[in-house]
Design a protein around this motif. Structure first.
Motif, PDB file in Angstrom:
ATOM      1  N   GLY B 186     -47.922  54.336  66.929  1.00 38.67           N
ATOM      2  CA  GLY B 186     -47.140  53.146  66.587  1.00 38.67           C
ATOM      3  C   GLY B 186     -48.026  51.940  66.425  1.00 38.67           C
ATOM      4  N   GLN B 187     -47.417  50.792  66.506  1.00 39.98           N
ATOM      5  CA  GLN B 187     -48.211  49.565  66.506  1.00 39.98           C
ATOM      6  C   GLN B 187     -47.918  48.850  67.813  1.00 39.98           C
ATOM      7  OE1 GLN B 187     -46.517  48.545  62.474  1.00 39.98           O
ATOM      8  NE2 GLN B 187     -48.547  47.660  62.276  1.00 39.98           N
ATOM      9  N   SER B 188     -48.570  47.749  68.014  1.00 40.95           N
ATOM     10  CA  SER B 188     -48.423  47.020  69.273  1.00 40.95           C
ATOM     11  C   SER B 188     -46.956  46.806  69.639  1.00 40.95           C
ATOM     12  CB  SER B 188     -49.111  45.670  69.160  1.00 40.95           C
ATOM     13  OG  SER B 188     -48.766  44.873  70.264  1.00 40.95           O
ATOM     14  N   ILE B 189     -46.637  47.027  70.931  1.00 40.65           N
ATOM     15  CA  ILE B 189     -45.258  46.808  71.366  1.00 40.65           C
ATOM     16  C   ILE B 189     -45.125  45.493  72.127  1.00 40.65           C
ATOM     17  CG2 ILE B 189     -44.488  49.190  71.416  1.00 40.65           C
ATOM     18  CD1 ILE B 189     -45.173  49.172  74.406  1.00 40.65           C
ATOM     19  N   GLU B 190     -46.206  44.735  72.153  1.00 39.56           N
ATOM     20  CA  GLU B 190     -46.072  43.384  72.713  1.00 39.56           C
ATOM     21  C   GLU B 190     -45.128  42.620  71.801  1.00 39.56           C
ATOM     22  OE1 GLU B 190     -49.817  41.413  73.551  1.00 39.56           O
ATOM     23  OE2 GLU B 190     -50.669  43.425  73.827  1.00 39.56           O
ATOM     24  N   GLY B 191     -44.268  41.853  72.402  1.00 38.48           N
ATOM     25  CA  GLY B 191     -43.306  41.137  71.575  1.00 38.48           C
ATOM     26  C   GLY B 191     -41.980  41.862  71.548  1.00 38.48           C
ATOM     27  N   GLY B 192     -41.962  43.044  72.170  1.00 38.23           N
ATOM     28  CA  GLY B 192     -40.690  43.751  72.313  1.00 38.23           C
ATOM     29  C   GLY B 192     -39.947  43.986  71.017  1.00 38.23           C
ATOM     30  N   ILE B 193     -40.659  44.479  70.018  1.00 32.78           N
ATOM     31  CA  ILE B 193     -40.032  44.708  68.722  1.00 32.78           C
ATOM     32  C   ILE B 193     -39.101  45.915  68.778  1.00 32.78           C
ATOM     33  CG2 ILE B 193     -40.553  45.348  66.342  1.00 32.78           C
ATOM     34  CD1 ILE B 193     -43.103  43.600  66.677  1.00 32.78           C
ATOM     35  N   THR B 194     -37.830  45.660  68.543  1.00 33.64           N
ATOM     36  CA  THR B 194     -36.785  46.666  68.746  1.00 33.64           C
ATOM     37  C   THR B 194     -37.075  48.059  68.196  1.00 33.64           C
ATOM     38  OG1 THR B 194     -35.189  44.865  68.654  1.00 33.64           O
ATOM     39  CG2 THR B 194     -34.308  47.100  68.514  1.00 33.64           C
ATOM     40  N   PRO B 195     -37.329  48.197  66.900  1.00 28.48           N
ATOM     41  CA  PRO B 195     -37.469  49.567  66.384  1.00 28.48           C
ATOM     42  C   PRO B 195     -38.598  50.334  67.061  1.00 28.48           C
ATOM     43  CG  PRO B 195     -37.996  47.935  64.685  1.00 28.48           C
ATOM     44  CD  PRO B 195     -37.397  47.202  65.833  1.00 28.48           C
ATOM     45  N   ARG B 196     -39.689  49.649  67.316  1.00 34.32           N
ATOM     46  CA  ARG B 196     -40.808  50.354  67.977  1.00 34.32           C
ATOM     47  C   ARG B 196     -40.404  50.818  69.372  1.00 34.32           C
ATOM     48  NH1 ARG B 196     -45.581  46.051  66.157  1.00 34.32           N
ATOM     49  NH2 ARG B 196     -44.883  45.970  63.986  1.00 34.32           N
ATOM     50  N   LEU B 197     -39.801  49.924  70.131  1.00 34.08           N
ATOM     51  CA  LEU B 197     -39.372  50.255  71.488  1.00 34.08           C
ATOM     52  C   LEU B 197     -38.370  51.401  71.484  1.00 34.08           C
ATOM     53  CD1 LEU B 197     -40.991  48.295  72.936  1.00 34.08           C
ATOM     54  CD2 LEU B 197     -39.056  46.700  73.009  1.00 34.08           C
ATOM     55  N   GLU B 198     -37.383  51.288  70.636  1.00 36.85           N
ATOM     56  CA  GLU B 198     -36.340  52.305  70.623  1.00 36.85           C
ATOM     57  C   GLU B 198     -36.854  53.645  70.126  1.00 36.85           C
ATOM     58  OE1 GLU B 198     -32.360  49.503  70.066  1.00 36.85           O
ATOM     59  OE2 GLU B 198     -33.062  50.699  68.380  1.00 36.85           O
ATOM     60  N   ARG B 199     -37.774  53.605  69.179  1.00 39.98           N
ATOM     61  CA  ARG B 199     -38.302  54.881  68.687  1.00 39.98           C
ATOM     62  C   ARG B 199     -39.150  55.561  69.752  1.00 39.98           C
ATOM     63  NH1 ARG B 199     -39.392  52.605  62.502  1.00 39.98           N
ATOM     64  NH2 ARG B 199     -37.194  52.055  62.270  1.00 39.98           N
ATOM     65  N   ILE B 200     -39.872  54.771  70.502  1.00 35.43           N
ATOM     66  CA  ILE B 200     -40.661  55.334  71.596  1.00 35.43           C
ATOM     67  C   ILE B 200     -39.727  55.909  72.657  1.00 35.43           C
ATOM     68  CG2 ILE B 200     -42.180  54.752  73.521  1.00 35.43           C
ATOM     69  CD1 ILE B 200     -43.553  52.731  71.607  1.00 35.43           C
ATOM     70  N   GLU B 201     -38.704  55.144  72.969  1.00 40.19           N
ATOM     71  CA  GLU B 201     -37.723  55.597  73.949  1.00 40.19           C
ATOM     72  C   GLU B 201     -37.072  56.909  73.482  1.00 40.19           C
ATOM     73  OE1 GLU B 201     -37.425  54.335  76.767  1.00 40.19           O
ATOM     74  OE2 GLU B 201     -35.756  55.634  77.420  1.00 40.19           O
ATOM     75  N   GLY B 202     -36.703  56.939  72.232  1.00 38.92           N
ATOM     76  CA  GLY B 202     -36.077  58.144  71.673  1.00 38.92           C
ATOM     77  C   GLY B 202     -37.033  59.322  71.685  1.00 38.92           C
TER      78      GLY B 202
END
Lengths: 335, 335
Positions: B186-202
């Motif tokens: 992925g790319q940096s998750i600093e900043g809490g970017i929704t799609p990145r966070l949710e895709r990681i969670e998924g």
DNA sequence: TTGAAAGCGCTAACAT
DNA sequence: ATGTTAGCGCTTTCAA
């Protein structure tokens, strides 16, 4: 939020509108520090945001530049837009981007719309067919810069790639790789789109220069839905097949690559490939594709600076010299 | 050209400004046919183009929608923009696109700029960090729609992909291909970017659901210049290598593909690959890459229609339900 | 069927 | 150092 006006701020701060206006425009010179403070906090308290529309009407300028692109799907276009935007932002200008979809009527309607919106200048990737309109703009001394495509006569500054040179680079590279049977892949040339025409012209010249024949069947210029069929007919002539392809823009490259894959043609085993316009995918693919690139940054930057200059000092010359930019070859693994 | 005003037309046609205004706005009802004709030709003769700025000022609306995207370099973004533009055009609205570059300050300044330009509504791919500003807009009942990223509480209509489902599709596909050692890119998750966070969670959930362990080292989330280094460290641990990669967006896909190529890792021989977001290049490459796509068309269309509805009838609800859209798997040759 | 007049929110010349 | 005033070009009652 939107209903807060300068008047409200003036009342709250106990000053006149003019003083608030001075403050908004950073002219603190003759303003008492106390006044400044009061205005400052009034603005903050009321969440005041100035109304640019009123300002534009009064000042007869909008600090925005209209950009009409021929086709926003080309990566060249989007990259140029980004550079233009950055350059404009540095000069406190905004850009309003419109996509003409290679359609002269759409372009015309966008020209009118943008003028109606009082843009201070226009950057256009011109389609053919609105020459009258351009002349109109010219007569009104309205600042316009053309990019990517040429209109004759050259009544506005025009920024173009040295397209013939681009084809020459591609052909030379292919020849160096020992491939002399080159097929060019483009898109429809109806409409007389400058880069396509010039690249084809450059292609022929490069062939001739090297003592090679020009085979018109190997100049494939068709629309998206037709191109595959034409490529197939070129390829199915097994006794007389090309051993190299040159795609003259990013779109053509996609069609070509898709075709080659569908027909199990190996690169560079069966055929060599060179395409115009780079993409990270082209560099990361296997084999990595050799490309000819345009100096997007310089072209975009210069376009923006020219229009900005014209807006500041709208003195159009009688006729312009086309500004040509040099393409560059990036050799990878497809030749 | 620009100096021709309604007054000039009125004089030339021998009528009053009001009548010209009626004509401009297609209200011919009570207008004598002869009058209409005279106005018509006066407009043509003078090349009159109405001044939208004045109109906007008077009407307190601009028929334009501001679009602030988080990052214009993502293909998802540009595709959504195109759909939004088309839908708006059909409703005689224009869009003004701004690129926040994932920078909250830039976003804030664009919000102010667009409000100052009197846009009638805002479509935002929100960065985090301007919650106060959003609340402000909410309080003023200003029409806003969020897309791609979620803000809590959900004070504006919000359109999102079912991101966890997207990861599940990717993981399931890889598992079906017999690959259980999956590394997410992925790319940096600093900043809490929704799609990145949710895709990681998924991604984690999908692994767990299948009884697989979650290895945090195999969740690579770094900025462009860092990502290659991290991938290398994952890959160099030869005893414990992943046998599949899942790139969670188009940018990550480019980095991943570039990395794999640079290190001579073969797809799907050495590793399988699934990425988010399609591109013609991904379909034409060898091997063609299996992707999970978003329903761009529906998402863009609905976003535009919701904002248009809100502008017509600006009644914001207290809180909204996030609208989720379903991703789709396109199987190709990389698994 | 058409016109007169007020005013949208701001700037800028001119007063004070 | 600050206020008054006259528009910018258009729309929109209201009147005729």
């Amino acid at each position: 939020m939107e209903k807060v006006t300068m008047k409200d701020v003036a009342i709250k701060a106990g000053v006149s509108k003019s003083t608030v206006s001075q403050y908004i425009n950073n002219r603190y010179e003759y303003m008492a520090p106390a006044t400044k403070k009061r205005i400052e906090s009034a603005i903050k308290d009321l969440h005041y945001i100035p109304n640019y529309v009123a300002k534009s009407l009064k000042q007869k300028k909008s600090a925005t530049i209209g950009v009409i692109v021929a086709n926003i799907l080309h990566s060249f276009t989007t990259e140029i837009i980004r550079v233009i935007e950055d350059t404009c932002k540095q000069n406190d200008f905004h850009i309003f981007v419109c996509n003409a979809d290679d359609n002269p009527e759409k372009e015309q309607s966008y020209i009118n719309m943008l003028i109606a919106k009082q843009v201070d200048g226009l950057i256009i990737f011109p389609t053919t067919g609105n020459l009258e309109s351009y002349k109109q703009l010219r007569k009104a001394q309205f600042p316009v810069v053309f990019i990517d495509r040429k209109m004759e006569p050259v009544i506005f500054p025009t920024i173009l790639l040295d397209n013939e040179k681009a084809s020459e680079l591609a052909v030379d590279c292919l020849l160096k790789g020992g491939k002399t049977r080159i097929c060019l892949v483009g898109q429809s040339i109806e409409g007389g789109i400058t880069p396509r025409l010039e690249r084809i012209e450059g292609f022929k010249k490069a062939l001739l220069k090297n003592g090679l024949p020009v085979n018109e069947n190997w100049i494939v210029t068709a629309d998206s839905h037709e191109i595959n069929k034409q490529l197939l007919s070129v390829w199915q002539d097994e006794d007389n097949r090309p051993n190299a392809f040159y795609a003259i823009n990013g779109m053509a490259a996609i069609h070509l690559l898709t075709f080659l894959k569908a027909n199990n043609v190996r690169i560079p085993g069966d055929v060599s490939v060179v395409t115009m316009d780079d993409s990270p995918f082209l560099a990361a693919s296997t084999p990595a594709i050799t490309v000819v690139t345009q100096p997007n940054y310089e072209m975009g930057k210069d376009t923006a600076n020219i229009i900005l200059g014209l807006i500041e000092n709208p003195e159009l010359k009688e006729e312009y010299q086309v500004l040509r930019y040099q393409p560059k070859l990036i050799e990878r693994e497809s030749v």
